[in-house]
Enzyme design. Sequence first.
Site, PDB file in Angstrom:
ATOM      1  N   CYS A   1     -16.533  -9.100   5.676  1.00  8.09           N
ATOM      2  CA  CYS A   1     -15.894  -7.813   5.404  1.00  8.09           C
ATOM      3  C   CYS A   1     -14.620  -8.007   4.594  1.00  8.09           C
ATOM      4  O   CYS A   1     -13.697  -8.691   5.037  1.00  8.09           O
ATOM      5  CB  CYS A   1     -15.591  -7.113   6.726  1.00  8.09           C
ATOM      6  SG  CYS A   1     -14.815  -5.513   6.492  1.00  8.09           S
TER       7      CYS A   1
ATOM      8  N   CYS B   1       0.469   4.976   6.869  1.00  5.53           N
ATOM      9  CA  CYS B   1      -0.170   4.811   8.189  1.00  5.53           C
ATOM     10  C   CYS B   1       0.803   4.074   9.129  1.00  5.53           C
ATOM     11  O   CYS B   1       1.171   2.919   8.851  1.00  5.53           O
ATOM     12  CB  CYS B   1      -1.473   4.036   8.042  1.00  5.53           C
ATOM     13  SG  CYS B   1      -2.527   4.657   6.707  1.00  5.53           S
TER      14      CYS B   1
ATOM     15  N   CYS C   1       0.847  -1.194   0.000  1.00  4.06           N
ATOM     16  CA  CYS C   1       0.000   0.000   0.000  1.00  4.06           C
ATOM     17  C   CYS C   1       0.887   1.251   0.000  1.00  4.06           C
ATOM     18  O   CYS C   1       1.842   1.336   0.771  1.00  4.06           O
ATOM     19  CB  CYS C   1      -0.912   0.010   1.225  1.00  4.06           C
ATOM     20  SG  CYS C   1      -2.017   1.437   1.231  1.00  4.06           S
TER      21      CYS C   1
ATOM     22  N   CYS D   1     -19.362   2.181   8.693  1.00  2.12           N
ATOM     23  CA  CYS D   1     -18.580   1.540   9.765  1.00  2.12           C
ATOM     24  C   CYS D   1     -17.344   2.400   9.948  1.00  2.12           C
ATOM     25  O   CYS D   1     -16.518   2.491   9.033  1.00  2.12           O
ATOM     26  CB  CYS D   1     -18.211   0.109   9.352  1.00  2.12           C
ATOM     27  SG  CYS D   1     -17.049  -0.701  10.472  1.00  2.12           S
TER      28      CYS D   1
ATOM     29  N   ARG E   1     -17.794  -2.178  18.066  1.00  4.64           N
ATOM     30  CA  ARG E   1     -17.083  -3.448  17.847  1.00  4.64           C
ATOM     31  C   ARG E   1     -15.751  -3.487  18.588  1.00  4.64           C
ATOM     32  O   ARG E   1     -14.904  -2.614  18.412  1.00  4.64           O
ATOM     33  CB  ARG E   1     -16.843  -3.685  16.353  1.00  4.64           C
ATOM     34  CG  ARG E   1     -16.178  -5.041  16.076  1.00  4.64           C
ATOM     35  CD  ARG E   1     -16.064  -5.362  14.604  1.00  4.64           C
ATOM     36  NE  ARG E   1     -17.342  -5.281  13.952  1.00  4.64           N
ATOM     37  CZ  ARG E   1     -17.589  -4.531  12.865  1.00  4.64           C
ATOM     38  NH1 ARG E   1     -16.637  -3.840  12.316  1.00  4.64           N
ATOM     39  NH2 ARG E   1     -18.788  -4.504  12.341  1.00  4.64           N
TER      40      ARG E   1
ATOM     41  N   CYS F   1       0.418   0.386  10.288  1.00  5.21           N
ATOM     42  CA  CYS F   1      -0.061  -0.650   9.375  1.00  5.21           C
ATOM     43  C   CYS F   1       1.031  -1.529   8.768  1.00  5.21           C
ATOM     44  O   CYS F   1       1.961  -1.038   8.128  1.00  5.21           O
ATOM     45  CB  CYS F   1      -0.873  -0.003   8.265  1.00  5.21           C
ATOM     46  SG  CYS F   1      -1.660  -1.251   7.207  1.00  5.21           S
TER      47      CYS F   1
ATOM     48  N   CYS G   1     -19.531  -6.162   3.627  1.00  2.00           N
ATOM     49  CA  CYS G   1     -18.833  -4.945   4.053  1.00  2.00           C
ATOM     50  C   CYS G   1     -17.533  -4.880   3.258  1.00  2.00           C
ATOM     51  O   CYS G   1     -16.960  -5.928   2.935  1.00  2.00           O
ATOM     52  CB  CYS G   1     -18.551  -4.996   5.554  1.00  2.00           C
ATOM     53  SG  CYS G   1     -17.569  -3.588   6.147  1.00  2.00           S
TER      54      CYS G   1
HETATM   55  N1  SAM Z   1      -6.648   0.577   3.156  1.00  2.00           N
HETATM   56  C1  SAM Z   1      -7.932   0.794   3.668  1.00  2.00           C
HETATM   57  C2  SAM Z   1      -7.985   1.944   4.659  1.00  2.00           C
HETATM   58  O1  SAM Z   1      -6.969   2.310   5.227  1.00  2.00           O
HETATM   59  O2  SAM Z   1      -9.086   2.478   4.858  1.00  2.00           O
HETATM   60  C3  SAM Z   1      -8.572  -0.429   4.294  1.00  2.00           C
HETATM   61  C4  SAM Z   1      -7.769  -1.357   5.146  1.00  2.00           C
HETATM   62  S1  SAM Z   1      -7.070  -0.707   6.638  1.00  2.00           S
HETATM   63  C5  SAM Z   1      -6.019  -2.007   7.102  1.00  2.00           C
HETATM   64  C6  SAM Z   1      -8.436  -0.685   7.779  1.00  2.00           C
HETATM   65  C7  SAM Z   1      -8.181  -0.250   9.192  1.00  2.00           C
HETATM   66  O3  SAM Z   1      -7.492  -1.268   9.909  1.00  2.00           O
HETATM   67  C8  SAM Z   1      -7.347   0.984   9.453  1.00  2.00           C
HETATM   68  O4  SAM Z   1      -8.039   2.172   9.258  1.00  2.00           O
HETATM   69  C9  SAM Z   1      -6.977   0.808  10.921  1.00  2.00           C
HETATM   70  O5  SAM Z   1      -7.926   1.431  11.746  1.00  2.00           O
HETATM   71  C10 SAM Z   1      -6.996  -0.714  11.112  1.00  2.00           C
HETATM   72  N2  SAM Z   1      -5.658  -1.240  11.390  1.00  2.00           N
HETATM   73  C11 SAM Z   1      -4.664  -1.421  10.485  1.00  2.00           C
HETATM   74  N3  SAM Z   1      -3.547  -1.882  11.089  1.00  2.00           N
HETATM   75  C12 SAM Z   1      -3.822  -1.992  12.412  1.00  2.00           C
HETATM   76  C13 SAM Z   1      -3.077  -2.401  13.552  1.00  2.00           C
HETATM   77  N4  SAM Z   1      -1.811  -2.751  13.455  1.00  2.00           N
HETATM   78  N5  SAM Z   1      -3.695  -2.416  14.753  1.00  2.00           N
HETATM   79  C14 SAM Z   1      -4.999  -2.015  14.852  1.00  2.00           C
HETATM   80  N6  SAM Z   1      -5.744  -1.623  13.815  1.00  2.00           N
HETATM   81  C15 SAM Z   1      -5.169  -1.594  12.609  1.00  2.00           C
HETATM   82  C1  DTB Z   2     -11.184  -2.170  11.569  1.00  2.00           C
HETATM   83  O1  DTB Z   2     -11.484  -1.154  12.224  1.00  2.00           O
HETATM   84  N1  DTB Z   2     -10.344  -3.111  11.979  1.00  2.00           N
HETATM   85  C2  DTB Z   2     -10.163  -4.136  10.977  1.00  2.00           C
HETATM   86  C3  DTB Z   2     -11.179  -3.705   9.889  1.00  2.00           C
HETATM   87  N2  DTB Z   2     -11.676  -2.465  10.376  1.00  2.00           N
HETATM   88  C4  DTB Z   2     -10.787  -3.667   8.490  1.00  2.00           C
HETATM   89  C5  DTB Z   2      -8.765  -4.304  10.522  1.00  2.00           C
HETATM   90  C6  DTB Z   2      -7.801  -4.583  11.663  1.00  2.00           C
HETATM   91  C7  DTB Z   2      -6.464  -4.841  11.058  1.00  2.00           C
HETATM   92  C8  DTB Z   2      -5.443  -5.266  12.092  1.00  2.00           C
HETATM   93  C9  DTB Z   2      -4.119  -5.491  11.477  1.00  2.00           C
HETATM   94  C10 DTB Z   2      -4.087  -6.561  10.436  1.00  2.00           C
HETATM   95  O2  DTB Z   2      -4.599  -7.671  10.659  1.00  2.00           O
HETATM   96  O3  DTB Z   2      -3.488  -6.317   9.366  1.00  2.00           O
HETATM   97 FE1  SF4 Z   3      -2.783   1.285   3.337  1.00  2.00          FE
HETATM   98 FE2  SF4 Z   3      -2.727   0.146   5.728  1.00  2.00          FE
HETATM   99 FE3  SF4 Z   3      -3.074   2.783   5.529  1.00  2.00          FE
HETATM  100 FE4  SF4 Z   3      -5.066   1.102   4.729  1.00  2.00          FE
HETATM  101  S1  SF4 Z   3      -4.294   1.363   6.821  1.00  2.00           S
HETATM  102  S2  SF4 Z   3      -4.281   2.917   3.655  1.00  2.00           S
HETATM  103  S3  SF4 Z   3      -3.815  -0.604   3.962  1.00  2.00           S
HETATM  104  S4  SF4 Z   3      -1.229   1.630   4.926  1.00  2.00           S
END
Ligand code: SAM
Ligand code: DTB
Ligand code: SF4
Length: 350
Positions: free
Chosen positions: A107, A67, A63, A198, A270, A70, A138
């Site tokens: 989802c 973030c 990606c 959501c 959630r 992430c 979702c």
């Molecule tokens: N790329 C899209 C976005 O950012 O909207 C969708 C996927 S992204 C992984 C969805 C959400 O997962 C993020 O907004 C964040 O709140 C959550 N998330 C990602 N990595 C995480 C982590 N290490 N611990 C907790 N929540 C996480």
């Molecule tokens: C949300 O708030 N939490 C989920 C879902 N929406 C997409 C994602 C959590 C991701 C946690 C890190 C991972 O598994 O990559």
């Molecule tokens: Fe990309 Fe992860 Fe950020 Fe979603 S949360 S935009 S997957 S870096």
Amino acid sequence: MQTAHESGTTGSVRHDWSLTEAQALFALPFMDLLLRAQQVHRAHHEPNTVQMSTLLSIKTGACPEDCAYCPQSVRYETGLDREALMDVAAVRASAVRARAAGATRFCMGAAYRSPKQKDLEVIAQMIREVRSLGLESCATLGMLTPLQAQDLKSAGLDYYNHNLDTSAEFYGEIITTRSYQDRLDTLAAVRAAGLNVCCGGIIGMGESVTDRAQLLRTLANLPAHPESVPINRLVKVPGTPLANGPEVDPFDFVRTIAVARLLMPCAHVRLSAGRDEMSDELQALCFLAGANSIFYGEKLLTTGNPDVAADRDLFARLGLKPEALKAAPHDAAAPLTAITATAAAATAAR
Ligand code: SAM
Ligand code: DTB
Ligand code: SF4
């Protein structure tokens, strides 16, 4: 004598929460806060009932966004194998397994900044397959234009997940490649398309209690409350900038759930990422504080989640039951009430 409404135990739906009010809730004695949250919870929701969503990463890693939490950002060395957009049949097979395990919502998450049109066409087909199984659908695909949101709605999408993640004030410490306003714009497009929203955030990124209060009041002061509010506890993934972040006091995490419940009485709150590292007792406190939804199944997107057997065991020990769908989607191929009844029976039998 005060009525229940005057004493704040029923929780009216408001969109004018001040920071001072939200901070005052965080500052309540823990037991007072939990009591109020559980009272408001019971005024708006079936007690002891938890909605269950299963996640699938349909496009993983690489990606372009930064973030800091992430594992899927191309900027961090997390050892994650990148995977292209899955094919529709494999997604359908995964949804069939989720339904058999007792999930009612499926989802699909993609590591996009925003989806490309050709990918959206494939994802529209995935949505149709998920709905044909009688599951709610979702998706979380990053930023959307109003037209893209409408296309997803036309494909039958029920919910779109797009998190604010934290307060506007703290946001710049976590993400620099898109703005808080970008996120609010996507949420407005999703709402305008008639999709359920959501939207939630992450606790444990080094934010202050004020940031948590600001996040929750920003969500509550949207023109309509999100239908689902995921509260994630940061999963500290090695290689990400937040891998060595501070520990969150578990009681402060529970407080955040309780304040979310009080500010958004009708929403499904959630208990999201981070459950794998939580004790059963901590999860029980989160349910007491008003959480009534979980991610269900061994994996979140790329990190672990409690396995199905552990969750069934926890539900049985706490007397919790899975929430049934209120109305099955139009082209449901299987009666969902029967599936959730089976899952409940399996739970009860343990
Ligand atoms: N790329 C899209 C976005 O950012 O909207 C969708 C996927 S992204 C992984 C969805 C959400 O997962 C993020 O907004 C964040 O709140 C959550 N998330 C990602 N990595 C995480 C982590 N290490 N611990 C907790 N929540 C996480
Ligand atoms: C949300 O708030 N939490 C989920 C879902 N929406 C997409 C994602 C959590 C991701 C946690 C890190 C991972 O598994 O990559
Ligand atoms: Fe990309 Fe992860 Fe950020 Fe979603 S949360 S935009 S997957 S870096």
